[in-house]
Design a protein around this motif. Structure first.
Motif, PDB file in Angstrom:
ATOM      1  N   THR A 185      45.392  43.965  43.945  1.00 22.91           N
ATOM      2  CA  THR A 185      45.080  42.667  43.359  1.00 22.91           C
ATOM      3  C   THR A 185      43.551  42.871  42.646  1.00 22.91           C
ATOM      4  N   LEU A 186      43.269  42.195  41.986  1.00 25.30           N
ATOM      5  CA  LEU A 186      41.785  42.008  41.367  1.00 25.30           C
ATOM      6  C   LEU A 186      41.395  40.344  41.742  1.00 25.30           C
ATOM      7  N   ARG A 187      40.061  40.472  41.949  1.00 28.24           N
ATOM      8  CA  ARG A 187      39.420  39.104  42.088  1.00 28.24           C
ATOM      9  C   ARG A 187      38.207  39.655  41.244  1.00 28.24           C
ATOM     10  N   PHE A 188      37.754  38.134  40.520  1.00 25.70           N
ATOM     11  CA  PHE A 188      36.472  38.394  39.870  1.00 25.70           C
ATOM     12  C   PHE A 188      35.395  37.233  40.491  1.00 25.70           C
ATOM     13  N   PHE A 189      34.323  37.486  40.328  1.00 26.43           N
ATOM     14  CA  PHE A 189      33.212  36.536  40.927  1.00 26.43           C
ATOM     15  C   PHE A 189      33.316  35.193  40.319  1.00 26.43           C
ATOM     16  N   ASP A 190      33.305  34.143  40.824  1.00 22.92           N
ATOM     17  CA  ASP A 190      33.237  32.955  40.359  1.00 22.92           C
ATOM     18  C   ASP A 190      32.227  32.209  40.887  1.00 22.92           C
ATOM     19  N   PRO A 191      30.996  31.631  40.394  1.00 26.01           N
ATOM     20  CA  PRO A 191      29.844  30.969  40.733  1.00 26.01           C
ATOM     21  C   PRO A 191      30.422  29.635  41.555  1.00 26.01           C
ATOM     22  N   GLN A 192      31.551  29.046  41.278  1.00 24.31           N
ATOM     23  CA  GLN A 192      32.011  27.816  42.033  1.00 24.31           C
ATOM     24  C   GLN A 192      32.480  28.310  43.348  1.00 24.31           C
ATOM     25  N   MET A 193      33.169  29.571  43.322  1.00 28.42           N
ATOM     26  CA  MET A 193      33.792  30.085  44.448  1.00 28.42           C
ATOM     27  C   MET A 193      32.577  30.484  45.649  1.00 28.42           C
ATOM     28  N   GLN A 194      31.451  30.891  44.973  1.00 33.56           N
ATOM     29  CA  GLN A 194      30.128  31.342  45.900  1.00 33.56           C
ATOM     30  C   GLN A 194      29.611  30.024  46.501  1.00 33.56           C
TER      31      GLN A 194
ATOM     32  N   ALA B  85      40.410  38.923  47.875  1.00 32.51           N
ATOM     33  CA  ALA B  85      41.048  40.130  47.426  1.00 32.51           C
ATOM     34  C   ALA B  85      41.850  40.754  48.618  1.00 32.51           C
ATOM     35  N   LYS B  86      41.390  40.606  49.692  1.00 26.04           N
ATOM     36  CA  LYS B  86      42.037  41.355  50.830  1.00 26.04           C
ATOM     37  C   LYS B  86      43.067  40.422  51.377  1.00 26.04           C
ATOM     38  N   LYS B  87      42.644  39.190  51.356  1.00 23.11           N
ATOM     39  CA  LYS B  87      43.728  37.992  51.619  1.00 23.11           C
ATOM     40  C   LYS B  87      45.031  37.974  50.684  1.00 23.11           C
TER      41      LYS B  87
END
Length: 103
Positions: free
Chosen positions: A11-20, A4-6
């Motif tokens: 902007t909004l960002r949601f948690f994604d297990p794949q991203m984790q 989100a900072k980048k």
């Protein structure tokens, strides 16, 4: 949070297990990356460059990371990491004759 900072403000960002999972894999790779120089896990390979007549023009130096547990780590995985962490220059110096032995 970092994504989100980048992306900038509002902007909004949601948690994604794949991203984790990607973040966890990268963190593990960064941890191992710090030990590369001590353990001498890099290998240098030379690829001959030829012209259209198949005459040698020179050689391209290719670096390979041989991880003791994972085996060969593709350059696409570790070169961006080296660039982002500032280790790309020490790696280049190693390839220029500062401790990196050809395979």
């Amino acid at each position: 949070m970092y994504q989100a900072k980048k992306a900038g403000r509002n902007t909004l960002r949601f948690f994604d297990p794949q991203m984790q999972a990607t973040v966890n894999a990268r963190a593990a790779l960064e941890k191992k990356f710090a030990k590369l120089f001590v353990n001498q896990e890099f290998q240098l390979h030379y690829q001959i460059q030829v012209d259209s007549l198949h005459q040698s023009l020179g050689a391209e130096a290719l670096i390979r990371w041989i991880h003791p547990e994972r085996g060969l780590v593709p350059p696409a995985q570790f070169i961006p990491l080296a660039e982002e962490t500032g280790l790309i220059l020490p790696i280049g110096h190693m390839g220029a004759g500062y401790g990196l032995r050809p395979a």
